[in-house]
Design a protein around this motif. Sequence first.
Motif, mmCIF file in Angstrom:
data_model
loop_
_atom_site.group_PDB
_atom_site.id
_atom_site.type_symbol
_atom_site.label_atom_id
_atom_site.label_comp_id
_atom_site.label_asym_id
_atom_site.label_seq_id
_atom_site.Cartn_x
_atom_site.Cartn_y
_atom_site.Cartn_z
ATOM 1 N N LYS A 207 0.867 -1.213 -0.052
ATOM 2 C CA LYS A 207 -0.058 0.028 0.025
ATOM 3 C C LYS A 207 0.952 1.292 0.150
ATOM 4 C CE LYS A 207 -2.040 -1.079 3.785
ATOM 5 N NZ LYS A 207 -3.150 -0.809 4.759
ATOM 6 N N ASP A 208 0.185 2.316 -0.267
ATOM 7 C CA ASP A 208 0.925 3.499 -0.217
ATOM 8 C C ASP A 208 0.756 4.302 1.101
ATOM 9 O OD1 ASP A 208 2.518 5.790 -1.070
ATOM 10 O OD2 ASP A 208 0.870 7.058 -2.258
ATOM 11 N N THR A 209 1.427 3.652 2.056
ATOM 12 C CA THR A 209 1.292 4.193 3.636
ATOM 13 C C THR A 209 2.501 3.839 4.027
ATOM 14 O OG1 THR A 209 0.284 2.029 4.205
ATOM 15 C CG2 THR A 209 -1.079 3.601 3.478
ATOM 16 N N ALA A 210 2.681 4.590 5.217
ATOM 17 C CA ALA A 210 3.742 4.362 6.221
ATOM 18 C C ALA A 210 3.543 2.949 6.912
ATOM 19 C CB ALA A 210 3.945 5.652 7.213
ATOM 20 N N THR A 211 4.643 2.405 7.499
ATOM 21 C CA THR A 211 4.417 1.194 8.105
ATOM 22 C C THR A 211 5.177 1.341 9.533
ATOM 23 O OG1 THR A 211 6.573 0.402 7.372
ATOM 24 C CG2 THR A 211 4.538 -0.215 6.285
ATOM 25 N N PHE A 212 4.574 0.693 10.759
ATOM 26 C CA PHE A 212 4.847 0.724 11.825
ATOM 27 C C PHE A 212 5.389 -0.668 12.295
ATOM 28 C CE2 PHE A 212 1.338 3.741 10.814
ATOM 29 C CZ PHE A 212 1.916 4.632 11.098
ATOM 30 N N TRP A 213 6.403 -0.668 13.249
ATOM 31 C CA TRP A 213 7.208 -1.789 13.477
ATOM 32 C C TRP A 213 7.512 -2.068 14.871
ATOM 33 C CZ3 TRP A 213 8.127 -4.717 9.080
ATOM 34 C CH2 TRP A 213 8.324 -4.155 8.074
ATOM 35 N N PRO A 214 7.626 -3.059 15.746
ATOM 36 C CA PRO A 214 7.670 -3.597 16.898
ATOM 37 C C PRO A 214 9.340 -3.291 17.154
ATOM 38 C CG PRO A 214 7.495 -5.510 15.930
ATOM 39 C CD PRO A 214 7.323 -4.492 14.907
ATOM 40 N N SER A 215 9.761 -3.447 18.627
ATOM 41 C CA SER A 215 11.034 -3.283 18.899
ATOM 42 C C SER A 215 12.254 -4.226 18.075
ATOM 43 C CB SER A 215 10.939 -3.207 20.599
ATOM 44 O OG SER A 215 10.468 -4.596 20.775
ATOM 45 N N ASN A 216 11.525 -5.617 18.021
ATOM 46 C CA ASN A 216 12.738 -6.574 17.912
ATOM 47 C C ASN A 216 12.575 -7.005 16.230
ATOM 48 O OD1 ASN A 216 10.210 -7.725 18.012
ATOM 49 N ND2 ASN A 216 10.944 -9.778 18.642
ATOM 50 N N TRP A 217 12.092 -5.990 15.492
ATOM 51 C CA TRP A 217 11.686 -6.639 14.205
ATOM 52 C C TRP A 217 13.143 -6.522 13.117
ATOM 53 C CZ3 TRP A 217 12.266 -3.594 9.456
ATOM 54 C CH2 TRP A 217 12.803 -2.300 9.659
ATOM 55 N N ARG A 218 14.036 -5.677 13.546
ATOM 56 C CA ARG A 218 15.291 -5.912 12.566
ATOM 57 C C ARG A 218 16.026 -7.020 13.021
ATOM 58 N NH1 ARG A 218 18.194 0.052 12.505
ATOM 59 N NH2 ARG A 218 16.482 1.426 13.073
ATOM 60 N N SER A 219 15.938 -7.697 13.907
ATOM 61 C CA SER A 219 16.607 -8.875 14.124
ATOM 62 C C SER A 219 16.059 -9.963 13.347
ATOM 63 C CB SER A 219 16.620 -9.378 15.680
ATOM 64 O OG SER A 219 15.189 -9.628 16.071
ATOM 65 N N LYS A 220 15.002 -9.831 12.674
ATOM 66 C CA LYS A 220 14.168 -10.919 11.745
ATOM 67 C C LYS A 220 14.430 -10.726 10.341
ATOM 68 C CE LYS A 220 10.453 -12.080 15.194
ATOM 69 N NZ LYS A 220 11.200 -11.262 16.300
ATOM 70 N N LEU A 221 15.133 -9.655 9.856
ATOM 71 C CA LEU A 221 15.359 -9.282 8.217
ATOM 72 C C LEU A 221 16.603 -10.412 8.089
ATOM 73 C CD1 LEU A 221 15.900 -5.534 8.568
ATOM 74 C CD2 LEU A 221 13.799 -7.018 7.784
ATOM 75 N N CYS A 222 16.429 -10.792 6.886
ATOM 76 C CA CYS A 222 17.409 -11.844 6.244
ATOM 77 C C CYS A 222 18.708 -11.201 6.247
ATOM 78 C CB CYS A 222 17.042 -12.371 5.065
ATOM 79 S SG CYS A 222 18.050 -13.609 4.502
ATOM 80 N N THR A 223 19.913 -12.065 6.438
ATOM 81 C CA THR A 223 21.091 -11.745 6.523
ATOM 82 C C THR A 223 21.933 -12.492 5.342
ATOM 83 O OG1 THR A 223 21.797 -12.564 8.657
ATOM 84 C CG2 THR A 223 21.232 -10.522 8.691
ATOM 85 N N CYS A 224 21.323 -13.137 4.510
ATOM 86 C CA CYS A 224 22.090 -13.873 3.416
ATOM 87 C C CYS A 224 22.934 -13.074 2.695
ATOM 88 C CB CYS A 224 21.029 -14.792 2.945
ATOM 89 S SG CYS A 224 20.106 -13.841 1.616
ATOM 90 N N GLU A 225 23.631 -13.680 1.846
ATOM 91 C CA GLU A 225 24.764 -12.848 0.879
ATOM 92 C C GLU A 225 23.919 -12.086 0.091
ATOM 93 O OE1 GLU A 225 28.291 -13.532 -2.168
ATOM 94 O OE2 GLU A 225 27.457 -15.412 -1.003
ATOM 95 N N ASP A 226 22.846 -12.475 -0.692
ATOM 96 C CA ASP A 226 22.064 -11.707 -1.465
ATOM 97 C C ASP A 226 21.450 -10.643 -0.865
ATOM 98 O OD1 ASP A 226 22.873 -13.440 -3.605
ATOM 99 O OD2 ASP A 226 21.177 -14.597 -3.477
ATOM 100 N N CYS A 227 20.984 -10.520 0.297
ATOM 101 C CA CYS A 227 20.235 -9.554 1.056
ATOM 102 C C CYS A 227 20.995 -8.539 1.363
ATOM 103 C CB CYS A 227 19.187 -10.256 2.041
ATOM 104 S SG CYS A 227 17.650 -11.002 1.548
ATOM 105 N N LEU A 228 22.134 -9.104 2.262
ATOM 106 C CA LEU A 228 23.254 -7.920 2.510
ATOM 107 C C LEU A 228 23.712 -7.206 1.352
ATOM 108 C CD1 LEU A 228 25.406 -10.068 5.049
ATOM 109 C CD2 LEU A 228 23.676 -8.493 5.497
ATOM 110 N N LYS A 229 23.847 -7.736 0.166
ATOM 111 C CA LYS A 229 24.277 -7.089 -1.091
ATOM 112 C C LYS A 229 23.061 -5.875 -1.373
ATOM 113 C CE LYS A 229 25.649 -7.546 -5.926
ATOM 114 N NZ LYS A 229 25.819 -8.669 -6.990
ATOM 115 N N MET A 230 21.817 -6.371 -1.331
ATOM 116 C CA MET A 230 20.838 -5.470 -1.650
ATOM 117 C C MET A 230 20.731 -4.376 -0.575
ATOM 118 S SD MET A 230 16.754 -6.414 -1.653
ATOM 119 C CE MET A 230 16.709 -6.978 0.028
#
Length: 333
Positions: A207-230
């Motif tokens: 959607k064309d809106t802002a998003t709101f995130w909880p405190s620990n959401w960053r730890s759930k982001l993928c850290t594979c080689e392709d994602c780190l490059k992105m």
Amino acid sequence: RNFRCDCGNSKFKNLQCKLLPEKGKVNSGNKYNDNFYGLYCTCKRPYPDPEDEIPDEMIQCIVCEDWFHGRHLGAVPPESGDFHEMVCQACMNHCHFLWAYASQLAVPPLTKVNTLEDEGIVLKVEESEEQKKEIKKESGVEHQETKEEKQMEQFNEPSTSSGSDFLNIYGYCSKFLQKFPVETAKTTSESSFCKLKELQSKQFLKKDTATFWPSNWRSKLCTCEDCLKMYSELEVQFLTDECDTVLAYENKGTSDQETERRDPLMDTLNSMNRVQQVELICEYNDLKTELTDYLRRFADEGTVVKREDIQHFFEEFQSRKRRRTNRMQYYCS
């Protein structure tokens, strides 16, 4: 983030930076958004806005670090205690991969969502090639298990000849040993597993809106080689840094304030033994009493205290202290 002061470069002539005298003429790493010109949000208005009579909370985007009115985010923000960080509309379009995570991790805004077609864009509805391969693989495993079950039944049935028993046992063991290379390949694929691709293969809403995130959401982001490059290409590597979160900055600010509020005298006392503590307290009380009496004379006479007067007081105080310490000291046995 990664921002340096502009003193000492070509913007301010005849002003040298005291921290980095060797600074270049231009700070190429600096990014100047509207905040540096006193303008905020998508409405590009100052804060506080003398013409805005609507009470509203300003929320900072963690990606572009701009501040936005709550009513200009495209969705009503959740209660302030329900989310910790916000990503604005423009940054969600820039970091398009976040939409795949939003369906699983983001805190829903206080707006009613009717249907996927009405509220946004449905992505990845059809089965992907990977999903079809998974289905074929699972069906192949089931077919193989059926074969093994039949072989087990044949193995358990009584046989008329020892040769057929040996062949049945050999066939079953061969099939069992063939599993080991498959398990090894599976372990290797899991090491390069990408959470983002898995989420993108499913149905999610954009959607064309802002998003709101909880405190620990960053730890759930993928850290594979392709994602780190992105992340590097999009210049958002900080999203995987837990020390970059709003909560981390708040905790650091609270810790710094507690350090500033601490009394240096009490810190010094705590590092001394009991005898040294008593001596220091007595010296402090003597200094406080004599300085108060000395300054009271200036107050009674209505005269100004000069630098020479303070220096004269401390010279006299040190002289009296030396006379006291040079006297004979008595100790209790």
